[in-house]
Design a protein around this motif. Structure first.
Motif, PDB file in Angstrom:
ATOM      1  N   HIS A   6       0.693  -0.991   0.008  1.00 32.02           N
ATOM      2  CA  HIS A   6       0.016   0.196   0.001  1.00 32.02           C
ATOM      3  C   HIS A   6       0.972   1.180   0.125  1.00 32.02           C
ATOM      4  O   HIS A   6       1.324   1.625   1.236  1.00 32.02           O
ATOM      5  N   HIS A  38      -4.404   5.923  -5.799  1.00 33.36           N
ATOM      6  CA  HIS A  38      -6.024   6.176  -5.587  1.00 33.36           C
ATOM      7  C   HIS A  38      -6.689   5.787  -7.064  1.00 33.36           C
ATOM      8  O   HIS A  38      -6.427   6.780  -7.919  1.00 33.36           O
ATOM      9  N   GLU A  63      -5.843   1.586  -4.926  1.00 36.65           N
ATOM     10  CA  GLU A  63      -6.569   1.705  -3.698  1.00 36.65           C
ATOM     11  C   GLU A  63      -7.783   2.312  -4.141  1.00 36.65           C
ATOM     12  O   GLU A  63      -7.738   3.491  -4.837  1.00 36.65           O
ATOM     13  N   HIS A  74     -12.093   2.620   1.738  1.00 39.91           N
ATOM     14  CA  HIS A  74     -10.780   2.222   0.901  1.00 39.91           C
ATOM     15  C   HIS A  74     -10.686   0.786   0.557  1.00 39.91           C
ATOM     16  O   HIS A  74     -10.364   0.227   1.804  1.00 39.91           O
ATOM     17  N   HIS A 192      -6.542   0.083   5.564  1.00 36.45           N
ATOM     18  CA  HIS A 192      -6.314   0.838   7.192  1.00 36.45           C
ATOM     19  C   HIS A 192      -7.659   0.832   8.123  1.00 36.45           C
ATOM     20  O   HIS A 192      -8.356   1.894   8.042  1.00 36.45           O
ATOM     21  N   ASP A 249       0.906   2.945   3.586  1.00 37.26           N
ATOM     22  CA  ASP A 249       0.240   3.986   2.887  1.00 37.26           C
ATOM     23  C   ASP A 249       1.358   5.297   2.660  1.00 37.26           C
ATOM     24  O   ASP A 249       0.966   6.320   3.236  1.00 37.26           O
TER      25      ASP A 249
HETATM   26 MN    MN Z   1      -6.744   5.287   2.130  1.00 36.32          MN
END
Ligand code: MN
Ligand code: AMP
Ligand code: MN
Ligand code: MN
Length: 285
Positions: A6, A38, A63, A74, A192, A249
């Motif tokens: 991620h 994204h 994502e 997400h 997450h 992330d």
């Molecule tokens: Mn996110």
């Protein structure tokens, strides 16, 4: 084994180009990597050949923004066929929704009597480049203009629900997004899970619905150090029969509390998500 499933590049709201991100992964000895921008796979695509040359096992990823009971969730899709038309049409649709929402946010903010806010659109446009626009870009532009001192402040003052620049997004339903991923041969992972502010009961209900829709993974580890939340998520992964994923992330090298591949190990009892990945294609000699 060092992995990260991620992270973000300039293809969405990250600040490193996909190539720079790959170089960082190499520097940090990350062996398996998924670039999960994204709602786009453009960055992933551009890394397929460079990753082979760098000896990094690159997994396809994205994502994906969706909603469940009106709340934004997400979902990280991993190891799917990147050329799948249903998945790509879905992502293209979300990117259109992102453009419309960003314009609405900027319009709302530009009505304020603040000359800095009126300068926002030009700064945002420059930051986005040919990437997918997100609130992260608006937050960064606000930092550049001196409106706020860091991204989180931009969300607290302007961008989150209840603030003057908030616009509700029209994301697809969670079950639909899970379906896009699974029909493309991939694994859907709840990203997450600790970030949504859900009660324990509600998170369990989310996971129930997610599993019923065909979801297969839970991001158990997001942080560099072991903590109690990870243990709770590992228990949930076991309870719901989900593979455990790990992802930093990562967005910006300046975020000192986050590093590419800098992740606590999976707690005991987890089934690592990579056990479900398809074997890397064998290159015929
Ligand atoms: Mn996110
Ligand atoms: P969007 O998907 O465009 O609504 O934006 C979500 C993104 O904004 C996340 O992926 C983060 O990169 C960023 N973000 C959300 N909340 C915050 C926050 N409180 N502080 C900093 N960045 C945030
Ligand atoms: Mn982001
Ligand atoms: Mn992310």
């Amino acid at each position: 084994m060092k992995v990260d499933f991620h992270c973000h590049s300039t293809a969405s709201d990250g600040s490193l180009s996909p190539e720079a991100l790959l170089a960082l992964a190499q520097q940090h000895q990350v062996e398996m990597l998924a670039l999960t921008d994204h709602d786009t796979t453009a960055g992933y695509r551009s890394l397929i050949e460079p990753a082979k040359a760098a000896g990094i096992h690159l997994i396809s990823g994205a994502e994906i923004s969706c909603q469940w009971l009106g709340q934004t969730i997400h979902i990280v899709g991993l190891d799917f066929d990147d050329e799948n038309p249903v998945l790509q049409q879905g992502l293209a649709h979300i990117r259109e929704a992102r453009k419309i929402r960003a314009q609405q946010i900027l319009d709302k903010l530009s009505t304020k009597a603040n000359t800095h806010l009126q300068q926002l659109p030009a700064h945002v446009e420059r930051l986005v480049g040919d990437g997918v626009i997100g609130r992260g870009h608006i937050a960064q532009a606000m930092c550049q203009l001196g409106l706020v001192s860091h991204n989180a402040q931009a969300f607290d003052r302007y961008l989150k629900r209840g603030r003057p620049g908030y616009v509700a997004a029209q994301w697809p339903e969670l079950a639909e997004v899970v379906q896009w991923i699974t029909q493309a041969g991939g694994l859907a992972v709840v990203a997450h899970p600790g970030l949504y502010g859900l009660t324990s009961n509600k998170l369990n209900r989310l996971l129930e619905g997610f599993v019923a829709a065909g979801g297969q993974g839970l991001e158990v580890v997001n942080a560099p150090r072991a903590n109690a939340e990870q243990v709770g998520m590992a228990q949930r992964a076991q309870r719901f029969g989900l593979y455990a994923s790990l992802g930093s992330d990562f967005h910006h090298p300046q975020q000192s509390w986050r590093g590419l591949g800098w992740l606590a190990p999976l707690p005991k009892g987890c089934v690592p998500i990579w056990q479900a990945f398809k074997p890397a294609a064998v290159i015929p000699i």
